[in-house]
Each structure stands twice: as structure tokens, then as C-alpha cells.
Design an enzyme around this catalytic site. Structure first.
Site, PDB file in Angstrom:
ATOM      1  CG  HIS A 282      -0.139   0.035   2.516  1.00 54.42           C
ATOM      2  ND1 HIS A 282       0.257   1.193   3.117  1.00 54.42           N
ATOM      3  CD2 HIS A 282       0.360  -0.972   3.277  1.00 54.42           C
ATOM      4  CE1 HIS A 282       0.942   0.905   4.210  1.00 54.42           C
ATOM      5  NE2 HIS A 282       1.022  -0.408   4.324  1.00 54.42           N
ATOM      6  CG  ASP A 283      -0.477   4.301   1.390  1.00 52.67           C
ATOM      7  OD1 ASP A 283      -1.301   5.025   0.808  1.00 52.67           O
ATOM      8  OD2 ASP A 283      -0.763   3.600   2.388  1.00 52.67           O
TER       9      ASP A 283
END
Ligand code: UDP
Length: 217
Positions: free
Chosen positions: A139-140
Site C-alpha cells: 500500500h501507498d
């Protein structure tokens, strides 16, 4: 169905690997389109039962709709070919192997994802990303242009990888935080099996566990 032309740019190892996925996709939808290899340096005129031709010849082919997929691992070459395709208005066809997931990620043009690749939430990826089989993007993460993941790269969350970086087979990249992402600099190389626990400067090659700059004797 309109007969289109799909050009796999690079009649070498990686081009042959990803041909399978393009063939399978066209077969599944009974698409009569033709696939050829584009290669400016090849001595052969046929490979895997397909024509091999230089780029100028690809442009002269009769099909009205043409796509290309760049299947060359070298980031600099990929960038050069990408610029040429954009200048000539040739769109790039994305490749997706089986069991590959892109969930909540924004991918730019030209991505080639082999089988069992997982790109997770809130991820941004630049142009012509190559992710080989079993690679993971947490994620991210923010991934630049012309970045290459060899097989089985584990890139945990909140990692920023800049343009032209190459991540070797089986490398593990520790997660960063939203305030302080772990950064892999432009053109850096992460060796196979490396465990990256801190930032990698631009242009550096790091190897080992924990990963350290390679010192050439
Ligand atoms: N190539 C090309 N045009 C270029 C640069 C490279 O057609 O401007 C071709 C080159 O002739 C070779 C392939 O791209 O056949 C790259 O092969 P290589 O084995 O270096 O890469 P890989 O398949 O491992 O990515």
C-alpha cells in the site's frame, strides 16, 4: 472483430516469456489479430512461429490499428522506445499474466505484469513498469518511470522507488511510513536476495542482508 496488429518490442528472452500471455488473451476472446515481434537488431525473421521485423517495417504493416508492448528489461532502452512510440502515436498494450491483481492502483501506460503479481491499494506507478512473476507492491507505494522488478520482489508499504531503478530477484524492501517513506533513488540497483532496510542513494548498487553498497575491488 477488427484485425489489429500487436507488436512485442524485443525478440529476446523477456519478449518470448510474455508472448504467452498476449497469445492467451487473444485466444480467449477469439480475436483474429496478428502478433509480431519488433526487433531492430535481430538476425532472425521468425520466432515462435511469428514474424520478426524492425520497427520501420512494423509501421508499414497493413493493419489500421497497431499496438506495441515493450519487452526489453533495460530501462534506458525502454525509455527510448517509449518516446518513439508516443511520437508515432502507437499505443502500448498492457500485459497481465494470470492471477495478477491491480487493486486501487494507478498504472501509467506500458505496464507488463507477469503472473501472480499483486499491486495493492493507493499505489501509483509510472510508465512502462515491468513486474515479473510473484512480485508484490504494498500500500501507498510510489513507483517511477521505467522501473523493473525481477521475480519475487517484495516491496512493502510506503516505499518510493524512483525512475530507472532495478530490483533484483527475491529482494525484500522494508516498509516506510507515511511521514518517512523508504526511498530507492533514481537508477539504483538492488541485488538479488537483498534485504533493504534503509534508503538507497540514486545510482547505488546494494546487495546482501541488510543491504549495503557494493564495493568494487
Ligand atoms: N532492441 C531493439 N531495439 C532497440 C534496442 C534493443 O529491437 O532500440 C532489441 C535487441 O535487438 C534485443 C532485445 O531488444 O533483441 C533486448 O534483448 P536483451 O536480451 O538485451 O533483453 P531482455 O529480453 O533480457 O530484456
Amino acid at each position: 472483430m477488427v484485425k489489429q496488429l500487436f507488436g512485442l518490442y524485443g525478440a529476446s528472452g523477456f519478449g518470448q516469456e510474455i508472448l504467452y500471455w498476449l497469445r492467451l488473451e487473444l485466444q480467449k476472446r477469439a480475436d483474429p489479430s496478428r502478433i509480431v515481434f519488433i526487433d531492430d537488431g535481430a538476425s532472425k525473421v521468425e520466432l515462435e512461429g511469428l514474424a520478426v521485423m524492425p520497427y520501420e517495417e512494423f509501421l508499414r504493416q497493413p493493419e489500421g490499428v497497431k499496438w506495441a508492448t515493450i519487452a526489453v528489461a533495460d530501462a534506458g532502452i525502454r525509455q527510448r522506445i517509449d518516446s518513439k512510440l508516443q511520437a508515432d502515436g502507437i499505443e502500448q498494450y498492457p500485459i497481465r499474466g494470470d492471477y495478477t491483481f491491480v487493486r486501487g492502483a494507478i498504472l501509467s501506460e506500458g505496464s507488463v505484469l507477469s503472473a501472480f503479481v499483486d499491486i495493492t491499494s493507493n499505489v501509483k506507478v509510472g510508465r512502462c513498469f515491468h513486474a515479473n512473476t510473484y512480485s508484490y507492491v504494498g500500500h501507498d507505494c510510489v513507483i517511477g518511470d521505467y522501473v523493473t522488478f525481477a521475480p519475487r520482489v517484495s516491496c512493502n508499504g510506503n516505499v518510493h522507488i524512483h525512475d530507472h531503478a532495478y530490483i533484483g530477484t527475491g529482494a525484500i524492501i522494508k516498509q516506510g511510513t507515511p511521514d518517512k517513506p523508504l526511498v530507492i533513488g533514481q537508477g539504483a540497483v538492488v541485488g538479488m536476495g537483498a534485504v533493504v532496510t534503509k534508503d538507497v542513494p540514486p545510482g547505488a548498487t546494494v546487495v546482501g542482508n541488510p543491504a549495503k553498497p557494493l564495493v568494487r575491488r
